[in-house]
Design a protein around this motif. Sequence first.
Motif, mmCIF file in Angstrom:
data_model
loop_
_atom_site.group_PDB
_atom_site.id
_atom_site.type_symbol
_atom_site.label_atom_id
_atom_site.label_comp_id
_atom_site.label_asym_id
_atom_site.label_seq_id
_atom_site.Cartn_x
_atom_site.Cartn_y
_atom_site.Cartn_z
ATOM 1 N N MET A 154 0.848 -1.193 0.000
ATOM 2 C CA MET A 154 0.000 0.000 0.000
ATOM 3 C C MET A 154 0.884 1.244 0.000
ATOM 4 S SD MET A 154 -3.263 0.082 2.406
ATOM 5 C CE MET A 154 -3.503 -1.648 2.660
ATOM 6 N N ASN A 155 0.507 2.182 -0.837
ATOM 7 C CA ASN A 155 1.399 3.284 -1.116
ATOM 8 C C ASN A 155 0.638 4.608 -0.953
ATOM 9 O OD1 ASN A 155 3.334 4.874 -2.363
ATOM 10 N ND2 ASN A 155 2.566 4.393 -4.431
ATOM 11 N N ILE A 156 1.212 5.538 -0.159
ATOM 12 C CA ILE A 156 0.604 6.876 -0.049
ATOM 13 C C ILE A 156 1.436 7.825 -0.900
ATOM 14 C CG2 ILE A 156 0.081 8.829 1.467
ATOM 15 C CD1 ILE A 156 -0.402 6.898 3.735
ATOM 16 N N ARG A 157 0.780 8.580 -1.757
ATOM 17 C CA ARG A 157 1.495 9.522 -2.624
ATOM 18 C C ARG A 157 0.609 10.735 -2.881
ATOM 19 N NH1 ARG A 157 -1.042 9.385 -7.364
ATOM 20 N NH2 ARG A 157 -2.055 7.449 -8.012
ATOM 21 N N MET A 158 1.249 11.758 -3.448
ATOM 22 C CA MET A 158 0.526 12.981 -3.824
ATOM 23 C C MET A 158 -0.322 12.699 -5.069
ATOM 24 S SD MET A 158 0.858 16.049 -2.531
ATOM 25 C CE MET A 158 2.549 16.409 -2.130
ATOM 26 N N ALA A 159 -1.542 13.201 -5.087
ATOM 27 C CA ALA A 159 -2.387 13.007 -6.273
ATOM 28 C C ALA A 159 -1.867 13.830 -7.440
ATOM 29 C CB ALA A 159 -3.817 13.437 -5.952
ATOM 30 N N THR A 160 -2.090 13.328 -8.638
ATOM 31 C CA THR A 160 -1.742 14.071 -9.851
ATOM 32 C C THR A 160 -3.018 14.203 -10.689
ATOM 33 O OG1 THR A 160 -1.246 12.101 -11.126
ATOM 34 C CG2 THR A 160 0.576 13.057 -9.859
ATOM 35 N N GLU A 161 -2.893 14.902 -11.794
ATOM 36 C CA GLU A 161 -4.046 15.161 -12.655
ATOM 37 C C GLU A 161 -4.743 13.859 -13.081
ATOM 38 O OE1 GLU A 161 -5.284 18.141 -13.177
ATOM 39 O OE2 GLU A 161 -6.866 17.300 -14.450
ATOM 40 N N HIS A 166 -10.493 12.011 -11.887
ATOM 41 C CA HIS A 166 -11.805 11.346 -11.945
ATOM 42 C C HIS A 166 -11.936 10.193 -10.944
ATOM 43 C CE1 HIS A 166 -13.698 13.879 -14.875
ATOM 44 N NE2 HIS A 166 -12.542 13.935 -15.516
ATOM 45 N N PRO A 167 -10.878 9.366 -10.766
ATOM 46 C CA PRO A 167 -10.986 8.363 -9.696
ATOM 47 C C PRO A 167 -11.217 9.000 -8.313
ATOM 48 C CG PRO A 167 -9.170 7.810 -11.165
ATOM 49 C CD PRO A 167 -9.682 9.156 -11.599
ATOM 50 N N LEU A 168 -10.581 10.171 -8.075
ATOM 51 C CA LEU A 168 -10.773 10.861 -6.787
ATOM 52 C C LEU A 168 -12.220 11.324 -6.628
ATOM 53 C CD1 LEU A 168 -7.821 13.339 -6.056
ATOM 54 C CD2 LEU A 168 -8.763 11.593 -4.549
ATOM 55 N N LEU A 169 -12.752 11.885 -7.702
ATOM 56 C CA LEU A 169 -14.147 12.368 -7.661
ATOM 57 C C LEU A 169 -15.072 11.216 -7.278
ATOM 58 C CD1 LEU A 169 -15.976 14.833 -8.247
ATOM 59 C CD2 LEU A 169 -16.102 14.053 -10.621
ATOM 60 N N GLN A 170 -14.837 10.076 -7.883
ATOM 61 C CA GLN A 170 -15.695 8.917 -7.615
ATOM 62 C C GLN A 170 -15.512 8.413 -6.178
ATOM 63 O OE1 GLN A 170 -15.297 5.740 -10.445
ATOM 64 N NE2 GLN A 170 -16.959 4.593 -9.501
ATOM 65 N N PHE A 175 -3.923 16.776 -2.541
ATOM 66 C CA PHE A 175 -4.524 15.522 -2.100
ATOM 67 C C PHE A 175 -3.425 14.485 -1.920
ATOM 68 C CE2 PHE A 175 -8.286 17.377 -4.039
ATOM 69 C CZ PHE A 175 -9.312 16.948 -3.210
ATOM 70 N N LEU A 176 -3.493 13.770 -0.819
ATOM 71 C CA LEU A 176 -2.700 12.546 -0.685
ATOM 72 C C LEU A 176 -3.647 11.398 -0.976
ATOM 73 C CD1 LEU A 176 -0.692 13.140 2.628
ATOM 74 C CD2 LEU A 176 0.134 13.341 0.272
ATOM 75 N N VAL A 177 -3.151 10.414 -1.721
ATOM 76 C CA VAL A 177 -3.998 9.264 -2.043
ATOM 77 C C VAL A 177 -3.305 7.988 -1.595
ATOM 78 C CG1 VAL A 177 -5.153 10.367 -3.988
ATOM 79 C CG2 VAL A 177 -3.054 9.087 -4.396
ATOM 80 N N LEU A 178 -4.125 7.021 -1.269
ATOM 81 C CA LEU A 178 -3.603 5.724 -0.872
ATOM 82 C C LEU A 178 -4.117 4.720 -1.899
ATOM 83 C CD1 LEU A 178 -3.652 4.638 2.819
ATOM 84 C CD2 LEU A 178 -3.838 3.001 0.983
ATOM 85 N N GLU A 179 -3.201 3.986 -2.507
ATOM 86 C CA GLU A 179 -3.667 3.034 -3.512
ATOM 87 C C GLU A 179 -3.217 1.622 -3.181
ATOM 88 O OE1 GLU A 179 -2.419 4.233 -7.413
ATOM 89 O OE2 GLU A 179 -0.312 4.272 -6.855
ATOM 90 N N GLU A 180 -4.053 0.714 -3.626
ATOM 91 C CA GLU A 180 -3.769 -0.702 -3.432
ATOM 92 C C GLU A 180 -4.023 -1.389 -4.762
ATOM 93 O OE1 GLU A 180 -4.633 -3.607 0.233
ATOM 94 O OE2 GLU A 180 -6.431 -2.986 -0.812
ATOM 95 N N ARG A 239 -5.449 0.789 -7.465
ATOM 96 C CA ARG A 239 -6.777 1.395 -7.301
ATOM 97 C C ARG A 239 -6.761 2.360 -6.114
ATOM 98 N NH1 ARG A 239 -12.062 0.194 -5.097
ATOM 99 N NH2 ARG A 239 -11.220 -1.308 -3.628
ATOM 100 N N LEU A 240 -7.328 3.560 -6.312
ATOM 101 C CA LEU A 240 -7.406 4.510 -5.196
ATOM 102 C C LEU A 240 -8.434 4.007 -4.189
ATOM 103 C CD1 LEU A 240 -7.363 8.162 -6.582
ATOM 104 C CD2 LEU A 240 -5.486 6.577 -6.120
ATOM 105 N N ILE A 241 -8.009 3.859 -2.932
ATOM 106 C CA ILE A 241 -8.971 3.381 -1.936
ATOM 107 C C ILE A 241 -9.179 4.387 -0.801
ATOM 108 C CG2 ILE A 241 -8.735 0.917 -2.434
ATOM 109 C CD1 ILE A 241 -6.869 0.703 -0.023
ATOM 110 N N ALA A 242 -8.344 5.435 -0.767
ATOM 111 C CA ALA A 242 -8.526 6.444 0.276
ATOM 112 C C ALA A 242 -7.802 7.722 -0.130
ATOM 113 C CB ALA A 242 -7.988 5.937 1.621
ATOM 114 N N CYS A 243 -8.290 8.840 0.410
ATOM 115 C CA CYS A 243 -7.634 10.111 0.098
ATOM 116 C C CYS A 243 -7.869 11.106 1.224
ATOM 117 C CB CYS A 243 -8.161 10.697 -1.219
ATOM 118 S SG CYS A 243 -9.851 11.305 -1.109
ATOM 119 N N VAL A 244 -7.073 12.170 1.200
ATOM 120 C CA VAL A 244 -7.261 13.275 2.142
ATOM 121 C C VAL A 244 -6.775 14.548 1.452
ATOM 122 C CG1 VAL A 244 -4.994 12.969 3.285
ATOM 123 C CG2 VAL A 244 -6.863 14.044 4.535
#
Length: 158
Positions: free
Chosen positions: A1-8, A12-16, A48-53, A56-61
Amino acid sequence: MNIRMATETDFHPLLQLINTAFDLERFFKNEDRLDVSKLRGYFNKGNFLVLEEEGRLIACVYIERDGDRAYLGLLSVDPSQQRRGLGRRLTAAAEEFAREMGSRFMDLTVVNLRTELLPIYKKLGYRITGTAPFPAQISVTQPCHFICMTKELGHREP
Ligand SMILES: CC(C)(COP(=O)(O)OP(=O)(O)OC[C@H]1O[C@@H](n2cnc3c(N)ncnc32)[C@H](O)[C@@H]1OP(=O)(O)O)[C@@H](O)C(=O)NCCC(=O)NCCS
């Protein structure tokens, strides 16, 4: 599981993800948490920081800096992934990010109707500082207001 900065490409995955996580607020709101233009506004103002597994994006802040304070918002964990410690991990990552950018306090707001959130954020080290009006432009089905919370970020050990 990886936390990283969101990019452009995460737009759309973030919106969802955010709208799915906040769908539970339909008991007092009739609209999605965000639309394209509101999310664009957040992208323009903060990070936004996103967490993906498994890709797939599964969490954000969301984190927005304001002088020596920072604002944490839109903490969203995919409903199928909640209660696994991801919210706690992302909150800690957001605090670390803000601290590294020079912020001394992290602020957030919760809607008073979401009574389950206060104990969660208290566990994460936040304390109540006051209340604020809920934005008049958001249509709600019952009266509500924000409860404001804050946490001192302290200094990082050298
Ligand atoms: C709120 C939210 C981000 C929590 O994420 P999460 O990954 O499920 O939370 P965690 O598993 O990291 O839990 C953090 C702590 O809160 C507690 N907690 C989490 N959800 C809880 C709930 N519904 N009721 C009571 N306690 C809860 C956990 O037990 C944990 O405490 P512990 O570490 O002492 O056991 C998630 O439920 C969510 O996305 N909700 C919808 C969007 C939202 O409301 N965001 C916040 C808006 S301000």
